[in-house]
Design an enzyme around this catalytic site. Structure first.
Site, PDB file in Angstrom:
ATOM      1  N   ASP A 172      -1.912 -13.413  -9.501  1.00 50.64           N
ATOM      2  CA  ASP A 172      -2.938 -13.986  -8.627  1.00 50.64           C
ATOM      3  C   ASP A 172      -3.950 -12.914  -8.231  1.00 50.64           C
ATOM      4  OD1 ASP A 172      -4.177 -15.962  -7.014  1.00 50.64           O
ATOM      5  OD2 ASP A 172      -3.035 -15.320  -5.269  1.00 50.64           O
ATOM      6  N   HIS A 255      -9.434 -19.514 -10.497  1.00 51.94           N
ATOM      7  CA  HIS A 255      -8.827 -20.437  -9.537  1.00 51.94           C
ATOM      8  C   HIS A 255      -9.298 -21.870  -9.743  1.00 51.94           C
ATOM      9  CE1 HIS A 255      -7.277 -16.893  -7.478  1.00 51.94           C
ATOM     10  NE2 HIS A 255      -6.480 -17.724  -6.826  1.00 51.94           N
ATOM     11  N   HIS A 258      -7.021 -23.065 -12.397  1.00 52.03           N
ATOM     12  CA  HIS A 258      -5.720 -23.322 -11.768  1.00 52.03           C
ATOM     13  C   HIS A 258      -5.725 -24.696 -11.109  1.00 52.03           C
ATOM     14  CE1 HIS A 258      -3.507 -23.655  -7.963  1.00 52.03           C
ATOM     15  NE2 HIS A 258      -2.518 -23.039  -8.584  1.00 52.03           N
ATOM     16  N   HIS A 273       1.893 -20.602  -8.479  1.00 52.93           N
ATOM     17  CA  HIS A 273       0.443 -20.469  -8.353  1.00 52.93           C
ATOM     18  C   HIS A 273      -0.068 -19.329  -9.245  1.00 52.93           C
ATOM     19  CE1 HIS A 273      -3.500 -20.257  -6.303  1.00 52.93           C
ATOM     20  NE2 HIS A 273      -3.309 -18.954  -6.275  1.00 52.93           N
TER      21      HIS A 273
END
Length: 366
Positions: A172, A255, A258, A273
């Site tokens: 991340d 993101h 994602h 995540h």
């Protein structure tokens, strides 16, 4: 008006054993805490929490977090907080518990303490929450007037969590400079409410440098439940540097992709995540047409910490092209951050880049 903005939590405290000061920290902000956590975390840490309040004038109540940072869960907890007369909200757990606690604190007008038990996301420091439906599909971002009042990171707790979650935090965090650089180049917007700042860029750069130089050593130590200088540095990179870097530097494709992955069903939802962000980062690098050796550098790092770089590892190898188009369409949504890449993309371009990452990863393996 073109402006830059920088924001951060009021305090950040990290080190071995700092969770034992939670009671004192609550006392500095109020008289009664509502601690939000899941049963697994609470069973592991409740004795330590009880002890931390033994010498404090503050008290606490525990409430089980139901697992999804949805608006319905937030409204349920608002009633709990009011009934318990809590004047401080505490998150004890991972990213979705953290995001829910921030939303709850905003709803009831209380200070919030974030005590992450894993270094797997950069959620603890920011003034926003990622909100999902009750079924787990990305809905939108929710923004707040202030960042958390305290982020309390106990590295002794962090190294006793699964190493996979620590690695996910690195994945991340590895998106931070990739996305912030795109936002800066393209005069994009940030979650802090302005244009990307030089401070955000500098923090994002140190974050990436720390991960590339110390990440693999830290991962090896965490697998043995050891706290080393490298572990302390990487926990700071995963949590503080990544958090400040994304909020003040800007998000972009990693993101957004994602979030796009929430449009498909199946085993991908068993991934963390960070695992999904890792693949999103690689997809952004492909969309930006970065040099292949640069993309390989990221792929080698991800492989070393067991993060996915192929569609099979993402549980997407049986996914139809139409489903990938849905991923691309959701990633391109008006509530997301794909626009910081600097050009208008189609769902097809995003779907093709997702497939291209898989193709390139297979050349690395040969």
């Amino acid at each position: 008006m073109n402006k830059i903005a920088f924001r951060s939590p009021a305090r950040y405290v990290q080190g071995q054993g700092v969770l034992t000061t939670l009671g004192t920290e609550v006392e500095n902000l109020g008289t009664k805490a509502l601690i939000l956590s899941d049963d697994i975390v609470w069973n592991l840490l409740s004795d330590k929490i009880d002890k931390s309040f033994s010498d404090s004038k503050a008290t606490f109540a525990f409430e089980k977090f139901n697992g999804e940072s949805s608006n319905n869960e937030v409204q349920r907890l608002v009633s709990v907080a009011k009934d318990s007369e809590a004047d401080v909200i505490v998150a004890l757990g991972g990213g979705k518990a953290v995001d829910t606690a921030k939303a709850l604190a905003d709803e009831v007008g209380a200070p919030v303490i974030i005590a992450p038990t894993i270094a797997s996301t950069d959620a603890p420091t920011s003034a926003l929450s990622v909100m999902y439906t009750d079924e787990g599909q990305f809905e939108d971002y929710r923004f707040y007037k202030k960042n958390p009042d305290l982020v309390l990171v106990d590295t002794e707790v962090i190294v006793n969590a699964p190493a996979r979650l620590f690695a996910s935090g690195m994945a991340d965090a590895m998106a931070t400079l990739v996305e912030a650089s795109a936002a800066y180049r393209n005069n994009g917007s940030t979650m802090a409410g302005g244009s990307p700042s030089l401070a955000g860029q500098a923090i994002a750069a140190v974050c990436e440098q720390t991960l590339f130089t110390e990440g693999i050593a830290a991962y090896a130590a965490v697998k043995e439940h050891l706290v080393t200088p490298a572990v302390e540095h990487v926990v700071e990179a995963n949590t503080l540097l990544s958090g400040l870097g994304f909020e003040n530097g800007g998000l972009a494709g990693a993101h957004a992709i994602h979030n796009g992955f929430t449009a498909v069903s199946g085993e991908i939802h068993d991934l963390t995540h960070g695992e999904k962000v890792a693949y999103g980062t690689l997809t952004q690098l492909v969309l930006e047409n970065r040099p292949v050796e640069e993309i390989y550098q990221f792929m080698r790092f991800y492989k070393a910490i067991n993060m996915p770089i192929t569609l099979a590892e993402m549980h997407l190898d049986k996914t139809s092209y139409d489903e990938l188009l849905r991923v691309g369409a959701l990633a391109n949504g008006e509530n997301d951050t794909m626009g910081n890449i600097g050009r208008t993309l189609t769902a097809k371009e995003i779907a093709d880049a997702i497939l291209a990452v898989d193709a390139l990863a297979k050349t690395l393996e040969k």
